[in-house]
Design a protein around this motif. Structure first.
Motif, PDB file in Angstrom:
ATOM      1  N   PRO A  13       0.815  -1.234   0.000  1.00 10.54           N
ATOM      2  CA  PRO A  13       0.000   0.000   0.000  1.00 10.54           C
ATOM      3  C   PRO A  13       0.838   1.269   0.000  1.00 10.54           C
ATOM      4  N   LEU A  14       1.968   1.240   0.693  1.00  9.86           N
ATOM      5  CA  LEU A  14       2.819   2.427   0.743  1.00  9.86           C
ATOM      6  C   LEU A  14       3.527   2.647  -0.594  1.00  9.86           C
ATOM      7  N   GLU A  17       2.161  -1.762  12.868  1.00  9.37           N
ATOM      8  CA  GLU A  17       2.234  -1.625  11.416  1.00  9.37           C
ATOM      9  C   GLU A  17       0.841  -1.568  10.805  1.00  9.37           C
ATOM     10  N   HIS A  18      -0.087  -2.323  11.361  1.00  6.01           N
ATOM     11  CA  HIS A  18      -1.478  -2.280  10.886  1.00  6.01           C
ATOM     12  C   HIS A  18      -2.072  -0.887  11.088  1.00  6.01           C
ATOM     13  N   ARG A  35      -0.607   1.760   8.681  1.00  4.16           N
ATOM     14  CA  ARG A  35      -1.212   1.710   7.344  1.00  4.16           C
ATOM     15  C   ARG A  35      -2.639   2.244   7.368  1.00  4.16           C
ATOM     16  N   GLN A  81      -4.089   5.382   5.118  1.00  2.02           N
ATOM     17  CA  GLN A  81      -5.273   5.307   4.264  1.00  2.02           C
ATOM     18  C   GLN A  81      -6.275   6.404   4.607  1.00  2.02           C
ATOM     19  N   TRP A 132      10.526   2.053   8.099  1.00  4.01           N
ATOM     20  CA  TRP A 132       9.479   2.808   8.781  1.00  4.01           C
ATOM     21  C   TRP A 132       9.964   4.187   9.190  1.00  4.01           C
TER      22      TRP A 132
END
Length: 397
Positions: free
Chosen positions: A77-78, A133-134, A137, A141, A178
């Protein structure tokens, strides 16, 4: 010995670098992996080198073939967002990203982040990697579709803690990833303090793998960010001091330590809790230990013992992870000072009974280094022999 780190750069290049890492780890050539994924080796070569964007279906399929634990899909996604924001990019039709479920969702995420900070100090980062991390993200979004203020900065702060959790697990390349993401978002938010702190954290990664030049360069950048608070500038000075100590430059190291001490005296302990006496004392102890290690100076090592002992006394007993980090550093300083009984005693206290913080790969690795030095120099000392039994039982490889 210094280990090579992927330099901070584009997320596309980082994705390709990690794809190459996993392919080589599984013993596959580009042709072999391309055949399994349905791509030519030339196409795969360009993805690995960062010269071509990865196709949307590649991350999941590569994760399955290479057994990566889902790392490439987590990065996707990134990478895709970077592609969409690239100049002249053609916008594909895609599923809309998630949005905040309520107007108070960002505030709830802020509270969650604060709780994770406390938990990390107590237990370490091992069990925090997946949720952090979840949530990082998720906030990214939200940021793409929401006008709620502060989401870019919140994403940077989550990325900083996600990077620390990876760092605590000794996964230095992903920690650097990160931190790079966080620095990008902190720059977009024009949060100067956060930019400096993320640069200092990148410096710490380079210090941890033995790259003194990289550690110094990044810490210098952190120190030179305009408009930062005293505590943040102090943190950058400490990172630079560690780099100079690793390089064996005592004069420059002590100059930065003195500057950090003056800045910490001016810092606000409420808004800048990291500017604490225990942090300064640990950094000083670490620097003198590294200087002693470079020249085998027992006097400098004894100074390291004094500073690190003071740091340990100031860390709350509830912060078991932080105490394990400091105590292990103290044991290391004792070995360089020629105190095998004291070093073995410190590690014995940590390992008998074994405690949760040893889930930190970083702490375990440093414990093993201390134990190795003890067994190489003082194998017949009774305390060292007793420690060896505990290491075999409670600190398996």
């Amino acid at each position: 010995m210094s280990r090579r780190l992927q330099p901070a750069g584009s997320l596309r290049a980082y994705f390709g670098w990690r794809l190459r890492h996993w392919r080589r780890a599984r013993g596959l050539s580009q042709s072999e992996l391309g055949a399994r994924l349905g791509y030519g080796d030339s196409h795969l070569s360009k993805v690995e080198s960062g010269d071509r964007w990865p196709p949307p279906d590649l991350p999941d399929r590569a994760d399955r073939v290479l057994d990566t634990g889902g790392e490439l899909a987590a990065l996707w996604p990134l990478v895709e967002r970077e592609r969409q924001e690239a100049p002249g990019a053609r916008q594909p039709e895609a599923v809309a990203p998630s949005t905040p479920s309520s107007p108070t969702a960002p505030e709830a995420m802020e509270a969650l982040l604060a709780a994770y900070h406390v938990t990390g100090s107590q237990l370490g980062g091992r069990d925090l990697v997946v949720p952090l991390e979840h949530y990082t993200r998720t906030v990214v979004q939200w940021q793409a579709v929401s006008s709620a203020p502060g989401l870019t900065r919140l994403a940077a702060r989550f990325a900083q803690l996600a990077g620390w959790a990876r760092f605590d697990g000794a996964d230095y390349p992903t920690a650097q990833f990160w931190y790079t993401c966080g620095l990008t978002w902190a720059t977009q938010a024009d949060d100067r303090d956060l930019m400096s702190r993320l640069l200092a954290r990148q410096s710490s990664v380079h210090w941890s793998v033995g790259n003194a030049a990289g550690a110094i360069a990044l810490a210098e950048r952190a120190r030179r960010v305009d408009g930062t608070s005293p505590g943040v500038r102090a943190w950058a000075c400490l990172a630079e001091a560690r780099g100079h100590a690793l390089a064996g430059d005592r004069r420059c190291c002590e100059e930065r330590l003195d500057e950090a001490a003056a800045l910490m005296a001016a810092a606000d302990p409420v808004t800048e809790p990291w500017a604490a006496p225990s942090v300064l004392a640990l950094a000083m102890g670490t620097c003198y230990r590294d200087l002693a290690a470079r020249g085998d100076h027992s006097g400098l090592a004894s100074t390291a013992v004094d500073h690190t002992t003071r740091s340990l006394a100031e860390v709350p007993t509830t912060n078991e992870h932080d105490r394990a980090v400091v105590a292990t550093r103290l044991a290391s300083s004792h070995t360089h000072a020629g105190h095998p009984d004291e070093a073995a005693s410190v590690l014995t206290t940590l390992l008998d009974p074994p405690a949760g913080p040893h889930g930190s790969a970083r702490v375990r690795a440093e414990m093993r280094l201390v134990h190795t030095r003890l067994t190489e120099h003082w194998p017949t000392v009774g305390a060292v022999r007793e420690l060896t039994d505990l290491v075999r039982t409670n600190l398996p490889d």
